[in-house]
Design an enzyme around this catalytic site. Structure first.
Site, short mmCIF file in Angstrom:
data_model
loop_
_atom_site.label_atom_id
_atom_site.label_comp_id
_atom_site.label_asym_id
_atom_site.label_seq_id
_atom_site.Cartn_x
_atom_site.Cartn_y
_atom_site.Cartn_z
CB CYS A 20 -0.90 -0.04 1.23
SG CYS A 20 -1.75 1.52 1.54
CD GLU B 81 -7.50 9.63 4.38
OE1 GLU B 81 -6.78 10.22 3.58
OE2 GLU B 81 -8.17 8.65 4.07
N1 LIG Z 1 -6.57 8.27 1.46
C1 LIG Z 1 -6.18 7.09 2.20
C2 LIG Z 1 -6.05 5.94 1.23
C3 LIG Z 1 -5.84 4.61 1.94
C4 LIG Z 1 -6.09 3.42 1.01
O1 LIG Z 1 -6.63 3.57 -0.10
N2 LIG Z 1 -5.72 2.21 1.46
C5 LIG Z 1 -5.97 1.02 0.70
C6 LIG Z 1 -4.71 0.18 0.50
S1 LIG Z 1 -3.49 1.07 -0.40
C7 LIG Z 1 -6.92 0.11 1.47
O2 LIG Z 1 -6.83 -0.06 2.65
N3 LIG Z 1 -7.84 -0.51 0.72
C8 LIG Z 1 -8.72 -1.47 1.26
C9 LIG Z 1 -10.09 -1.28 0.77
O3 LIG Z 1 -10.41 -0.18 0.27
O4 LIG Z 1 -10.87 -2.21 0.93
C10 LIG Z 1 -4.89 7.39 2.95
O5 LIG Z 1 -4.17 8.32 2.57
O6 LIG Z 1 -4.60 6.74 3.97
#
Ligand SMILES: N[C@@H](CCC(=O)N[C@@H](CS)C(=O)NCC(=O)O)C(=O)O
Length: 199
Positions: free
Chosen positions: A10, A62
């Site tokens: 990630c 975040e």
């Molecule tokens: N805007 C968030 C984005 C976090 C994000 O998109 N994480 C993804 C992995 S890279 C996630 O946990 N996805 C799991 C899902 O959406 O089910 C940040 O900056 O922390």
């Protein structure tokens, strides 16, 4: 001690890992399997995503919010500028990165072929546009490593992995990327899966 719930591929989690290693402090990283998320992730983060930072009764999500907290809690080395004007400019840059670069990553990872190709072109062009900055300075904000470098580094690391090819005009940006990749904290923060993303 701080605990970071992190995804091992990630880019947002990578941002937080980089900051934790830059600060050289004690912390624990818990690898979250995103294909099989633990039930408590949704309790910690209503969006059910990583990264999540837990410190005693504080729970943050975040990546940029987590990173500003770590930076204020452990001010050395300081990653956000001390001056309010520069700090505000840095926050604007961070917003721009999300809008102009990272918001297109999802289409590359999960979109149709045409959506992914379109996203690759947008990211390529936006990166090429900022490349001239590095003819004049070492890092994104000035000659000092800052939170802006932390924020963009995971995308630069994934260029090959995302099949984004930069033109010759972006040579200074690629040199800048190598500078980021050679930092000890950057290397220490890489997961085995991230290491495998670049040959
Ligand atoms: N805007 C968030 C984005 C976090 C994000 O998109 N994480 C993804 C992995 S890279 C996630 O946990 N996805 C799991 C899902 O959406 O089910 C940040 O900056 O922390």
């Amino acid at each position: 001690m701080m605990t970071l719930y992190s995804g091992n591929t990630c880019p947002y989690s990578q941002r937080c890992r980089i900051v934790l290693f830059e600060k050289g402090m004690d912390f624990e990283v818990i690898d979250v399997d995103l294909q099989n998320k633990p039930d408590d992730l949704a309790l910690m983060n209503p969006y059910n995503r990583v990264p999540v930072l837990v410190e005693r009764d504080l729970v943050l999500y975040e990546a940029n919010i987590i990173n500003e907290y770590i930076d204020e809690r452990f001010p050395h080395p300081q990653l956000m500028p001390a001056d309010p004007v520069m700090r505000a400019r840095a926050r604007l840059f961070l917003f721009t990165f999300e809008q102009d670069l990272f918001s297109h990553v999802n289409a590359i990872e999960h979109g149709s072929k045409s959506a992914a190709d379109k996203a690759r072109i947008i990211i390529r062009d936006n990166l090429t546009q900022i490349s001239p900055i590095f003819a004049k300075q070492q890092y994104m904000l000035n000659d000092d490593f800052s939170m802006l470098d932390v924020a963009i580094a995971p995308l630069l690391w994934r260029l090959e992995h995302y099949d984004i090819q930069l033109p010759k005009q972006a040579v200074n940006l690629l040199k800048y990327a190598e500078r980021l990749f050679s930092r000890t904290a950057f290397i220490d923060a890489l997961t085995p899966n991230e290491k495998a993303m670049r040959k």
